[in-house]
Motif scaffolding. Structure first.
Motif, PDB file in Angstrom:
ATOM      1  N   PRO A   1       0.798  -1.230   0.000  1.00 53.92           N
ATOM      2  CA  PRO A   1       0.000   0.000   0.000  1.00 53.92           C
ATOM      3  C   PRO A   1       0.834   1.285   0.000  1.00 53.92           C
ATOM      4  O   PRO A   1       1.990   1.237   0.372  1.00 53.92           O
ATOM      5  N   PRO A   2       0.226   2.397  -0.391  1.00 50.72           N
ATOM      6  CA  PRO A   2      -1.198   2.541  -0.709  1.00 50.72           C
ATOM      7  C   PRO A   2      -1.537   1.982  -2.090  1.00 50.72           C
ATOM      8  O   PRO A   2      -0.705   2.062  -2.990  1.00 50.72           O
ATOM      9  N   PRO A   3      -2.748   1.442  -2.228  1.00 52.10           N
ATOM     10  CA  PRO A   3      -3.142   0.903  -3.529  1.00 52.10           C
ATOM     11  C   PRO A   3      -3.361   2.006  -4.559  1.00 52.10           C
ATOM     12  O   PRO A   3      -3.803   3.099  -4.227  1.00 52.10           O
TER      13      PRO A   3
ATOM     14  N   LEU B   1      -5.450   1.423  -7.193  1.00 53.48           N
ATOM     15  CA  LEU B   1      -6.893   1.260  -7.320  1.00 53.48           C
ATOM     16  C   LEU B   1      -7.358   0.202  -6.336  1.00 53.48           C
ATOM     17  O   LEU B   1      -6.684  -0.815  -6.151  1.00 53.48           O
ATOM     18  N   GLN B   2      -8.502   0.424  -5.750  1.00 54.15           N
ATOM     19  CA  GLN B   2      -9.081  -0.561  -4.836  1.00 54.15           C
ATOM     20  C   GLN B   2     -10.570  -0.677  -5.121  1.00 54.15           C
ATOM     21  O   GLN B   2     -11.298   0.329  -5.109  1.00 54.15           O
TER      22      GLN B   2
ATOM     23  N   GLN C   1      -7.485  -5.131  -5.031  1.00 55.39           N
ATOM     24  CA  GLN C   1      -6.671  -3.929  -5.111  1.00 55.39           C
ATOM     25  C   GLN C   1      -5.512  -4.143  -6.066  1.00 55.39           C
ATOM     26  O   GLN C   1      -5.082  -5.271  -6.325  1.00 55.39           O
TER      27      GLN C   1
ATOM     28  N   VAL D   1      -1.611  -2.536  -6.838  1.00 60.85           N
ATOM     29  CA  VAL D   1      -0.564  -1.709  -6.253  1.00 60.85           C
ATOM     30  C   VAL D   1       0.518  -1.428  -7.284  1.00 60.85           C
ATOM     31  O   VAL D   1       0.540  -2.013  -8.369  1.00 60.85           O
TER      32      VAL D   1
ATOM     33  N   THR E   1     -11.687   3.176  -5.225  1.00 65.10           N
ATOM     34  CA  THR E   1     -10.891   4.171  -4.518  1.00 65.10           C
ATOM     35  C   THR E   1      -9.409   3.936  -4.836  1.00 65.10           C
ATOM     36  O   THR E   1      -9.064   3.088  -5.643  1.00 65.10           O
ATOM     37  N   GLY E   2      -8.535   4.721  -4.190  1.00 65.95           N
ATOM     38  CA  GLY E   2      -7.104   4.575  -4.407  1.00 65.95           C
ATOM     39  C   GLY E   2      -6.504   5.861  -4.950  1.00 65.95           C
ATOM     40  O   GLY E   2      -7.213   6.806  -5.312  1.00 65.95           O
ATOM     41  N   THR E   3      -5.180   5.891  -5.019  1.00 61.77           N
ATOM     42  CA  THR E   3      -4.490   7.106  -5.429  1.00 61.77           C
ATOM     43  C   THR E   3      -4.737   7.458  -6.890  1.00 61.77           C
ATOM     44  O   THR E   3      -4.547   8.610  -7.287  1.00 61.77           O
TER      45      THR E   3
END
Length: 230
Positions: A13-15, A17-18, A38, A40, A79-81
Motif C-alpha cells: 500500500p497505498p493501492p 486502485l481498490q 486492489q 498496487v 478508490t485509491g491514489t
C-alpha cells in the motif's frame, strides 16, 4: 466468469486502485457483483474470459466513466491514489484495440484528437513539448532512439514513422508506437490494455513483453485466452 492471474513483485500500500464491493452492470446484465480487490504499484494483472464477458467494459470502468459510456456502477466504489476524480492528469491510460486516443496519451499537447492524428509521432511529441510538457522532450528523444534501433532489430522501418501521420498508420504500427510512447512517459502510472498484441507481429509482441517488465508500471491486461509470460 473471469480468470485472474497476477505477476510481478509489487510494493505494498497505498493501492493505486481498490475495488470495494464493486458491482458492474450493462443494462440488466450483471457483469461483476460484490468484487473486492486492489492493484498496487508495479503489479501486473491478467484477466481472461470468453468474448462478450465484459472484459473491455471492466477496463473502461477502471478508467472512470465518461459521458456516453454504456455501463453502470451498480454498487460499491473504486478508490485509491489513481481513482477517477483524484488522479493526476494522464496517469491512467486505457489502450483499446481499435480506438487509440492520442489526446489521452499527450494531454498537454494543445491539439484535439483529430489534429494529433494528422501529425507524426515525433511531431506530436514536439507539440506537447512546445506546450510546456518537459517530459515530452525526453520522450521525443527516446522515441527517436527506439525507432533507429527497432528499424533493423524489429523491422519497424516499413512503418515509415518519420513521415506517416499516426492516423494513417496500420493498426499494428499504431499500437506499437502508442505503447512505446506510453511506456516512456513517467506520468503514466497505470496501463489498461485491451488485448494489446492482437495487431502485433511476434517480434513486436516479444518487445512489448520485455518493455512492460522493464517499465515498472502497473498494468491490467485483458485477453480472450489464457495469457502466459506476463
Amino acid at each position: 466468469n473471469f480468470t485472474l492471474s497476477v505477476g510481478g513483485r509489487p510494493k505494498m500500500p497505498p493501492p493505486l486502485l481498490q475495488l470495494n464491493n464493486f458491482t458492474l452492470s450493462v443494462g440488466s446484465d450483471l457483469l461483476l457483483e460484490g468484487v473486492s480487490a486492489q492493484l498496487v504499484e508495479g503489479q501486473r494483472v491478467v484477466l481472461t474470459a470468453p468474448n462478450g464477458a465484459g472484459k473491455s467494459t471492466l477496463l473502461r470502468a477502471l478508467r472512470g466513466a465518461v459521458e456516453g459510456d454504456y455501463f453502470h456502477l451498480a454498487g460499491g466504489a473504486v478508490t485509491g491514489t489513481l481513482a477517477a476524480g483524484s488522479r493526476p492528469p494522464g496517469s491512467v491510460l486505457l489502450v483499446e484495440q481499435d480506438n487509440l486516443k492520442w489526446s489521452d496519451l499527450l494531454p498537454s499537447a494543445e491539439a484535439d484528437e483529430e489534429e494529433l492524428r494528422e501529425l507524426t509521432v515525433a511531431d506530436a511529441l514536439d507539440l506537447a513539448a512546445a506546450a510546456g510538457d518537459e517530459a515530452a522532450v525526453e520522450d521525443a528523444e527516446a522515441w527517436r532512439r527506439l525507432t533507429v534501433a527497432a528499424d533493423k532489430a524489429l523491422g519497424w522501418r516499413d512503418a515509415a514513422y518519420g513521415s506517416t501521420p499516426v492516423g494513417r498508420l496500420s493498426p499494428g504500427c499504431a499500437v506499437r508506437a502508442f505503447l512505446a510512447v506510453a511506456l516512456q512517459r513517467l506520468d503514466v502510472k497505470l496501463l489498461l490494455l485491451d488485448e494489446p498484441t492482437n495487431h502485433l507481429d511476434l517480434p513486436s509482441a516479444l518487445w512489448l513483453q520485455e518493455a512492460l517488465r522493464a517499465s515498472g508500471k502497473a498494468v491490467v491486461f485483458v485477453w480472450s485466452t489464457t495469457a502466459v509470460g506476463v
